[in-house]
Design an enzyme around this catalytic site. Sequence first.
Site, short mmCIF file in Angstrom:
data_model
loop_
_atom_site.label_atom_id
_atom_site.label_comp_id
_atom_site.label_asym_id
_atom_site.label_seq_id
_atom_site.Cartn_x
_atom_site.Cartn_y
_atom_site.Cartn_z
N GLU A 261 28.15 20.98 9.92
CA GLU A 261 29.12 19.99 9.70
C GLU A 261 29.52 19.49 11.27
O GLU A 261 30.72 19.94 11.68
CB GLU A 261 30.14 20.24 9.08
CG GLU A 261 29.89 20.18 7.75
CD GLU A 261 29.21 19.18 6.86
OE1 GLU A 261 29.37 17.86 7.14
OE2 GLU A 261 28.81 19.07 6.07
N GLY A 457 37.72 9.02 3.35
CA GLY A 457 37.51 9.35 2.01
C GLY A 457 37.02 9.61 1.20
O GLY A 457 36.86 9.20 0.12
#
Length: 507
Positions: A261, A457
């Site tokens: 990531e 989010g």
Amino acid sequence: MPITADPALDESVQTALTACGVTPSMLGGDHEVTTPLTGQTVASVNMASVDDVSAAIERADVAFRTWRDVPAPERGQVVKRWGELLTEHKVDLAVLVQAEAGKVTSEALGEVQEMIDICDFALGQSRMLYGRTMPSERPGHRLMETWHPIGVVGVISAFNFPVAVYSWNTALALVAGNTVVWKPSPATALCSLATDALLARAIAECGAPSDIHQLVITNPESAAPILDDPRVALVSATGSTRMGKEVSPRVAARFGRYLLELGGNNAAIVTPSADLDLALRGIAFAAVGTAGQRCTTMRRLIVHESIADDLVERLISAYGTLTIGDPRDEKTLVGPLINEASFTAMQDSLDQARAEGGKVITGGRRVLADENPGAYFVEPAIVRMPRQSQVVHTETFAPILYVMTYSSLDEALEMHNAVPQGLSASIFTQDITEAEIFLSARGSDCGISNVNIGTSGAEIGGAFGGEKETGGGRESGSDAWKAYMRRATNTINYSGELPLAQGVEFL
């Protein structure tokens, strides 16, 4: 234990550590942990050596031999109890996240809530490690697949989400039957100690092997065994693209697995049909939340030329209302950068933007330096950029929003996909055709693509990760659990005969 000049901060940190089960014996050492709130030292910890890391891998490998045979629903009970303890100590852990990462209170609490949510998800997943049964071409045969633990999972986490992203990996790895060796950022050592203490308590209360989770606080050089030791079956690493380029070839050289990531250079396209009030709120949080230090931070805004001036004026007004300062104050919306190096990188990027024809129309200055000389609070910046520039292709971990214009959706998509990263993207539109094109194969090339919300989010129910230089890894929800297991295809012959596949005849 060294303390800062802020007695309230010191007291809150010490209270939180004690509540989570961190004892004085776990503190004190050669590594000073500083807080971005003041730039001062809040504690010190011991750094693990290469030998310490190798010993942790050994313990985790031995524990795996027992843990892999524990039924998955029973393994889930450990994660369930961990989630209960995280719920009980949510505020305590959030205090530490805030002190070390500089997050405003709601974001610090939200990070711990992500940990709680993934524990809930992983508990359910412990009863759903499903394989398939496929029809066999041979009579009297059953063809199926099964999923098995892979071994030791090495988790390397970053400062900006010091506990949440780690927990995505750990909760799923544990229910999958693996053991974990965790190397956090040394900048967030206290969060790590507290999290490890809570998990150790859950492990003990559930009667699980004590060594299924190992914490090693160390520097990249001493962490080398996590990359090089063949007993580490999977390395899950969160960080910069530069870091990923170092990790992946080393793990691949020994045919280990890696889950990356890495950097994000996220953009939103705003079309003429967009609800600008909605877009304004979505852009503002995505661009300035966590002081621009999220991998999903919005860094590029690609706006139709007919509405660009209007939207930019609205953004300037919105930025003017942002409260910058001590994240412990409920009114604060923007906390500090992690350190001086981040501030310097921001200034360098703004200088490059100006050199490439960009105009900084608001923000970029350091503020509150007199009150907090060791902390780096900055005004989030908005920069109007020409359509062709290089600085927008580089991720700067700071609150800089580059604004560019487009005339056609095809042009906007080309600009959007031109960067080497591919994590998160969004489009603001009320036109269903534009939305569907954006989500289609010819649209966004990112792993996360949203309509009418910002780029940050993400919820834990969906797989999190990106393409290109973001690394291709997937964590958290959906079928991300498969990364922590190995698949076996099984054939069972109950026919009493021995027919071969594809009609092959032999003897």
